[in-house]
Every structure is written in C-alpha cells, then in structure tokens.
Write a protein that holds these residues in place. Structure first.
Motif, PDB file in Angstrom:
ATOM      1  N   ALA A 147       0.817  -1.211   0.000  1.00 24.54           N
ATOM      2  CA  ALA A 147       0.000   0.000   0.000  1.00 24.54           C
ATOM      3  C   ALA A 147       0.848   1.258   0.000  1.00 24.54           C
ATOM      4  O   ALA A 147       0.467   2.273  -0.575  1.00 24.54           O
ATOM      5  CB  ALA A 147      -0.933  -0.002   1.217  1.00 24.54           C
ATOM      6  N   GLU A 148       2.021   1.213   0.640  1.00 24.78           N
ATOM      7  CA  GLU A 148       2.865   2.390   0.796  1.00 24.78           C
ATOM      8  C   GLU A 148       4.085   2.314  -0.097  1.00 24.78           C
ATOM      9  O   GLU A 148       4.685   1.241  -0.251  1.00 24.78           O
ATOM     10  CB  GLU A 148       3.297   2.535   2.258  1.00 24.78           C
ATOM     11  N   VAL A 149       4.471   3.471  -0.636  1.00 27.04           N
ATOM     12  CA  VAL A 149       5.621   3.506  -1.541  1.00 27.04           C
ATOM     13  C   VAL A 149       6.894   3.092  -0.811  1.00 27.04           C
ATOM     14  O   VAL A 149       7.729   2.343  -1.355  1.00 27.04           O
ATOM     15  CB  VAL A 149       5.783   4.907  -2.162  1.00 27.04           C
ATOM     16  N   HIS A 150       7.078   3.559   0.424  1.00 22.96           N
ATOM     17  CA  HIS A 150       8.322   3.228   1.125  1.00 22.96           C
ATOM     18  C   HIS A 150       8.438   1.725   1.366  1.00 22.96           C
ATOM     19  O   HIS A 150       9.558   1.178   1.383  1.00 22.96           O
ATOM     20  CB  HIS A 150       8.437   4.007   2.443  1.00 22.96           C
ATOM     21  N   ASP A 151       7.317   1.032   1.540  1.00 27.76           N
ATOM     22  CA  ASP A 151       7.378  -0.419   1.689  1.00 27.76           C
ATOM     23  C   ASP A 151       7.793  -1.084   0.374  1.00 27.76           C
ATOM     24  O   ASP A 151       8.542  -2.077   0.379  1.00 27.76           O
ATOM     25  CB  ASP A 151       6.027  -0.963   2.143  1.00 27.76           C
ATOM     26  N   GLY A 152       7.319  -0.541  -0.740  1.00 33.50           N
ATOM     27  CA  GLY A 152       7.752  -1.067  -2.033  1.00 33.50           C
ATOM     28  C   GLY A 152       9.231  -0.823  -2.283  1.00 33.50           C
ATOM     29  O   GLY A 152       9.938  -1.688  -2.827  1.00 33.50           O
ATOM     30  N   VAL A 153       9.719   0.347  -1.888  1.00 36.65           N
ATOM     31  CA  VAL A 153      11.144   0.645  -2.050  1.00 36.65           C
ATOM     32  C   VAL A 153      11.984  -0.308  -1.217  1.00 36.65           C
ATOM     33  O   VAL A 153      12.985  -0.866  -1.686  1.00 36.65           O
ATOM     34  CB  VAL A 153      11.439   2.109  -1.656  1.00 36.65           C
ATOM     35  N   ARG A 154      11.590  -0.503   0.036  1.00 31.90           N
ATOM     36  CA  ARG A 154      12.366  -1.398   0.901  1.00 31.90           C
ATOM     37  C   ARG A 154      12.361  -2.824   0.359  1.00 31.90           C
ATOM     38  O   ARG A 154      13.403  -3.504   0.368  1.00 31.90           O
ATOM     39  CB  ARG A 154      11.813  -1.373   2.322  1.00 31.90           C
ATOM     40  N   ARG A 155      11.219  -3.274  -0.127  1.00 30.73           N
ATOM     41  CA  ARG A 155      11.170  -4.626  -0.706  1.00 30.73           C
ATOM     42  C   ARG A 155      12.070  -4.716  -1.939  1.00 30.73           C
ATOM     43  O   ARG A 155      12.774  -5.721  -2.137  1.00 30.73           O
ATOM     44  CB  ARG A 155       9.719  -4.948  -1.071  1.00 30.73           C
ATOM     45  N   LEU A 156      12.095  -3.668  -2.737  1.00 30.40           N
ATOM     46  CA  LEU A 156      12.931  -3.662  -3.946  1.00 30.40           C
ATOM     47  C   LEU A 156      14.415  -3.764  -3.590  1.00 30.40           C
ATOM     48  O   LEU A 156      15.132  -4.620  -4.114  1.00 30.40           O
ATOM     49  CB  LEU A 156      12.671  -2.382  -4.745  1.00 30.40           C
ATOM     50  N   VAL A 157      14.900  -2.891  -2.699  1.00 27.65           N
ATOM     51  CA  VAL A 157      16.335  -2.897  -2.405  1.00 27.65           C
ATOM     52  C   VAL A 157      16.731  -4.129  -1.600  1.00 27.65           C
ATOM     53  O   VAL A 157      17.854  -4.642  -1.750  1.00 27.65           O
ATOM     54  CB  VAL A 157      16.755  -1.602  -1.692  1.00 27.65           C
ATOM     55  N   ALA A 158      15.826  -4.629  -0.758  1.00 22.44           N
ATOM     56  CA  ALA A 158      16.145  -5.830   0.012  1.00 22.44           C
ATOM     57  C   ALA A 158      16.237  -7.052  -0.890  1.00 22.44           C
ATOM     58  O   ALA A 158      17.178  -7.857  -0.774  1.00 22.44           O
ATOM     59  CB  ALA A 158      15.087  -6.053   1.096  1.00 22.44           C
ATOM     60  N   ASP A 159      15.287  -7.206  -1.804  1.00 22.56           N
ATOM     61  CA  ASP A 159      15.317  -8.355  -2.708  1.00 22.56           C
ATOM     62  C   ASP A 159      16.479  -8.256  -3.691  1.00 22.56           C
ATOM     63  O   ASP A 159      17.086  -9.279  -4.049  1.00 22.56           O
ATOM     64  CB  ASP A 159      13.992  -8.459  -3.466  1.00 22.56           C
ATOM     65  N   LEU A 160      16.797  -7.034  -4.117  1.00 23.67           N
ATOM     66  CA  LEU A 160      17.951  -6.855  -5.004  1.00 23.67           C
ATOM     67  C   LEU A 160      19.235  -7.234  -4.283  1.00 23.67           C
ATOM     68  O   LEU A 160      20.093  -7.950  -4.832  1.00 23.67           O
ATOM     69  CB  LEU A 160      18.019  -5.414  -5.487  1.00 23.67           C
TER      70      LEU A 160
END
Length: 550
Positions: A309-322
C-alpha cells in the motif's frame, strides 16, 4: 537524555513538540547538507524524511561545538515530518516531530539528548540507537574503503571498452582499487538525458563483450562497479510501452518516468536487469542512483495489482530483494548509495554512501562527507568525484584531496592528460588515504564549527590522530598518553597559510617530518615543543607527521 514512545489505538497523526532556551546557539545541524546551518524561524515548513530521502535527526549546536539539543525519531522508513526553529516571541528553539500512527504500525519514538556533549558525539549516539533496531549488516568489501576511479566527470557518457581500460590501468598505477563506470554504457545517445534508461542492455558498439571487458579490468587489479538509475524508465526504451502504466509520476524534463515499486512486476524486472551485472558480466558491484526519486510527498493510492500500500514499503522490498539476489552470486558485493538517501533503513542494503554531486567544490565536498560520516552507521563514506581543470597546480590538487580526507576519494579526471606533478600528488595522497584508512574512515570523528563549514576536522584511534586544517587556525595536539608505543599525529594543511601553529599543554619532543604536496621531504627534525604554540612551516597541500616518543 529522554526517550519518548507513543502508540495509537486508532489511525491518528501524532505531533510532539518541545522547546529549549536558545542560549549560545551557533548552528542548526541536519544531515541535509543543502540546508544552511543558520537558525531557521519556527514557521519554516518541516522537512519530510523517509526511507528514500534523508534521516530524522537534527542538532542545535552551541559554543564549543556542544549540542544544546540533539533529537531524532526512531521511524526510518515511513514518512516523518521533522521541524525546528527559533520562536520569535520567546527566544526559545522549538523542535517538532510528526508521524502518522496506526494500531498495527510503528509507534512514534523520539530520542532527545540534552547531555551537552560534542554535537558529533550525540549524532553518532543517534546512529548507534538506530543500529539497535536495524538488521545486521553483511559486511563491507575491503575495496569499498580504498580509493576509486569514476568515469562520470572525466568521461561523462563517452565511455567504451578501450577508454575505460586505459583509465583503469592508469588508476591502478596511482593506487585506486576499483572503477565505477557511470551513465553512457547502456546507450549511444550522448545528450545527458534519461530517456535511454530502463532496458539496461550494453551499447553493443561501445561494449561488444562486456564480460571480457570486466575480466580485463580485473586483470589490471581493479574491482568494477556499474551505474544504474534504478527508478527511471525512459521514453526511448523498449520497456516504456510495457511499464508506462505502472509509474509514480512522469519527469518530462528528464524524458523519463519514475516506476512504482509497489508493483511486483516492476521490482522483478528491475532486479533481473541489475543482477545481470554480477551474474552475467562478472561485476563486483553496482552504483544505484536516484533512489530519492521514489520519495513522494503525496503518494497516489495503491493501484490495482500493487502488493504494497505504501511507496516506502515497495522501495524497501525492492532494495532488500535486489541485495539478496546480488549476494547469492557475490556475497561481498559492493553497492553504492548516495546523498540524500541516507536513511538508516537502507544500511543493510548498501556498502557505501557517496556525497552528492558538487564538482570542483572542495569545501562542499568536505562538509558533505563529514555530514555523511556522522550518520552512515556501518557504511563506507565516499566523497563526490574529485576533478580539476587541466591547468590546476599540484598544490590545488592536494587541497581537493585533503578536503575529502575523512572519506574514500573517487578520482574523476583523464589520468592520461595529467602532468607528472599532478600524478605525483595523486600517488602521494592516495597512499596516505590507503595507509591510514582505519583512522580516517572509522576513527572517532570530531569536526569543528559546523557554522563555519568545518574549518578543522580531526579523527583518532588509540595510536593515531589525523587533523586537517582548512583555515588559518592553530592546531592543538591531543594530550600525550603513556607512551608504551610511538603515537603519531598527522596534520594536513589545506589552507594557503603555511605557518601552522602547533599547540601543546606541556613541553615535549617529537620527530617531525614535513612533506610537500607531492610527498617530497622538505624537512626531518626533532622538535622541542614548548607549552603554548609552536610555529611549523607546512606548505599548502603538505603534510606534517609528528611521532611522539618517550
């Protein structure tokens, strides 16, 4: 010291405010180097920080660099509004922290330090507080703490296999241990926009065999990092039509748009593209640029298909998975982030953080690297790329380097076009960076006078103290400890005044080595230092090494 925690039984905006007497105040410090150190009025709009932008900490600094109040929020991912300023009616200084709370979300936590210690000590204590909640860092590859070469200012987009390999060979010869190839590798376009970002395929004419090219750079002795503008999808890429409906916003002046990381297909695509650098081409790491572009003041509602739902959660998921994907192939992968995305919430997914662009501005580079050092936690701090005009004197080249002394230097000039004096200066000072990396990068850092841009900075560990002088100021030596082993004090002079006044509290003798900007020995004597001040001639760009023995 006070710790405040507020939880909510329902969705609510919570605002904490407190005031301190504004007595003897000299500066207002934040991690945002762009902000003036002046004392703002309380009616100035608060700054919004989040995972992708800034860090929630600030300090009101008084005389003798003591913190009148250092405050921080514990939330390092979701947006937090941090305000401060002079209350005109009372002469007090007000701090505010505002955060959206939900019953299941993170509580509002505020740390207020009124201990009166050196402001840098209190800011580092905040970083230690954040670290208590952060995931363990996987470690820093040794090359991330050694001098690097960057292609950005020296070559901009004009990169190809032969040019990069030539600079790599020259960089290895002066003491660099890595090379960072910036924008241009992925396109034949040279107009400096971002319309050709998103496909992330190498330009076949410039890099016909990228894996073989990386292997050659490795043979020359350098690690290799490749640049990615992670959020951007350009209008002139094949990926535009696929993803133009999955964006946060368009950036018409950049000829690109910012992708929405809340979509799983966006994250999967970016991770696959960036991972090729390590998995297929043998890179040692990646330079991740523009994460701050993910920051949005008023994010749109979660669109259909989003799994966050939140952009910051999407960013964290992106950099963590990367990060997890890259470390599967290379556990010691090097990942560069940059100001202003310096949130401790990003620490586990980066190896180093670089001062943002300030070309040919040594004083700005000094302030930015010092600011980063205070809040970088486990990360290596890199200076912005160091460049100069081809006609620059070796003394001025040394001044550029000394301004970045308490960080990792990135060199970005055409090394094949430098004079022998310029190269000698580079070799000497990069050797200083390398030999004293532990104390310069990880020693206790004490910058003086943030209101004046840190005209004197020192770092020390148990055996070595390094002091850099950027203005005609006296240099006071630390008290002598019981000398079971020799203790070393380095004094680097980046000011045009060559008479350095060395202050000691009691008489002592020391071996004194004075070197010019190229490392040439100008004098080597035994100094009898008297209590008070002692003049020593250290030329601009030069180095004084004092060895204190019984």
């Amino acid at each position: 010291m006070a710790l405040i925690e507020v939880r909510a039984a329902e969705a609510v905006t919570v605002r904490a405010e407190w005031r301190v007497p504004c007595v003897g105040a000299t500066a207002y410090w934040t991690p945002d180097t762009n902000a003036s150190r002046w004392l703002p009025p309380s009616w100035i709009a608060p700054r919004t920080v989040s995972l992708a932008l800034g860090a929630p900490v600030a300090s009101l600094v008084g005389t003798d660099d003591r913190a009148l109040c250092t405050a921080a929020a514990g939330e390092t991912a979701a947006p937090v509004r941090v305000g401060a300023g002079v209350v005109e009616e009372s002469g007090e200084f007000a701090f505010t922290v505002e955060q959206e709370l939900t019953p299941a979300g993170t509580p509002l936590r505020v740390r207020i330090d009124l201990t009166g210690r050196h402001f840098a000590t209190t800011v580092r204590a905040v970083a230690d507080w954040w670290a208590e909640e952060a995931a363990d860092h996987p470690g820093i590859a040794p090359a991330a703490r050694m001098p690097a070469y960057s292609t950005w200012y020296s070559l901009h987009q004009n990169v190809d296999t032969a040019t990069v390999e030539r600079q790599a060979a020259l960089a290895a010869a002066i003491g660099c241990e890595s090379i960072i190839v910036d924008d241009g590798w992925q396109t034949s376009d040279r107009t400096r926009g971002y319309g050709h970002c998103g496909d992330w395929d190498p330009n076949p004419k410039a890099f016909p065999d990228l894996a073989a090219h990386v292997a050659e750079v490795h043979r020359l002795g350098l690690s290799y990092l490749l640049w990615y503008a992670l959020p951007f999808i350009g209008r002139h890429n094949d990926a535009w039509d696929r993803f133009k409906g999955l964006i946060l916003r368009e950036e018409p002046h950049l000829d690109a748009a910012v992708l929405d990381p809340r979509h799983p297909e966006v994250r999967a695509y970016l991770i696959d593209k960036v991972s090729r650098a390590v998995e297929e081409w043998g890179m040692d790491g990646v330079k991740i640029d523009f994460i701050d572009r993910f920051a949005v003041t008023c994010p749109p509602p979660a669109p259909a298909g989003a799994d966050h739902a939140e952009v910051h959660d999407g960013v964290r998921r992106l950099v963590a998975d990367l990060d997890a994907r890259l470390r599967r192939t290379r556990p010691d992968v090097i990942i560069e982030h940059r100001q202003p995305y310096v949130s401790p919430g990003l620490w586990p997914y980066a190896t180093m953080v670089r001062a943002t662009d300030c070309p040919l501005s040594p004083a700005e580079n000094r302030q930015r690297t010092v600011d980063c050092r205070l809040t970088a936690g486990p990360l290596a701090v890199h200076a912005d790329m160091i460049m100069w005009h081809s006609a620059e004197t070796p003394e001025a080249v040394a001044v550029h380097l000394v301004n970045a002394l308490f960080s990792v230097p990135q060199i970005s000039v055409d090394l094949g076009a430098q004079t022998e004096d310029q190269l000698s200066t580079l070799r000497f000072w990069l050797d200083v960076f390398r030999r004293h990396a532990d104390v310069l990068q990880q020693g206790a850092l004490e910058p003086e006078r943030p209101d004046l841009g840190y005209p004197l900075v020192r770092a020390h560990d148990a055996r070595t103290t390094v002091i850099a002088r950027y203005a005609p100021l006296p240099v006071t030596l630390p008290p002598r400890q019981p000398l079971t082993t020799p203790q070393t004090v380095l004094v680097a002079n980046a000011d045009s005044d060559a008479v350095v006044l060395i202050g000691v509290t009691e008489p002592e003798r020391a071996l004194a080595l004075v070197q010019g900007c190229r490392g040439e020995i100008l004098s080597e004597t035994v100094l009898d230092l008297v209590a008070g001040v002692n003049p020593v001639h250290v030329p601009t760009g030069g180095l004084l090494t004092l060895t204190r023995e019984d």
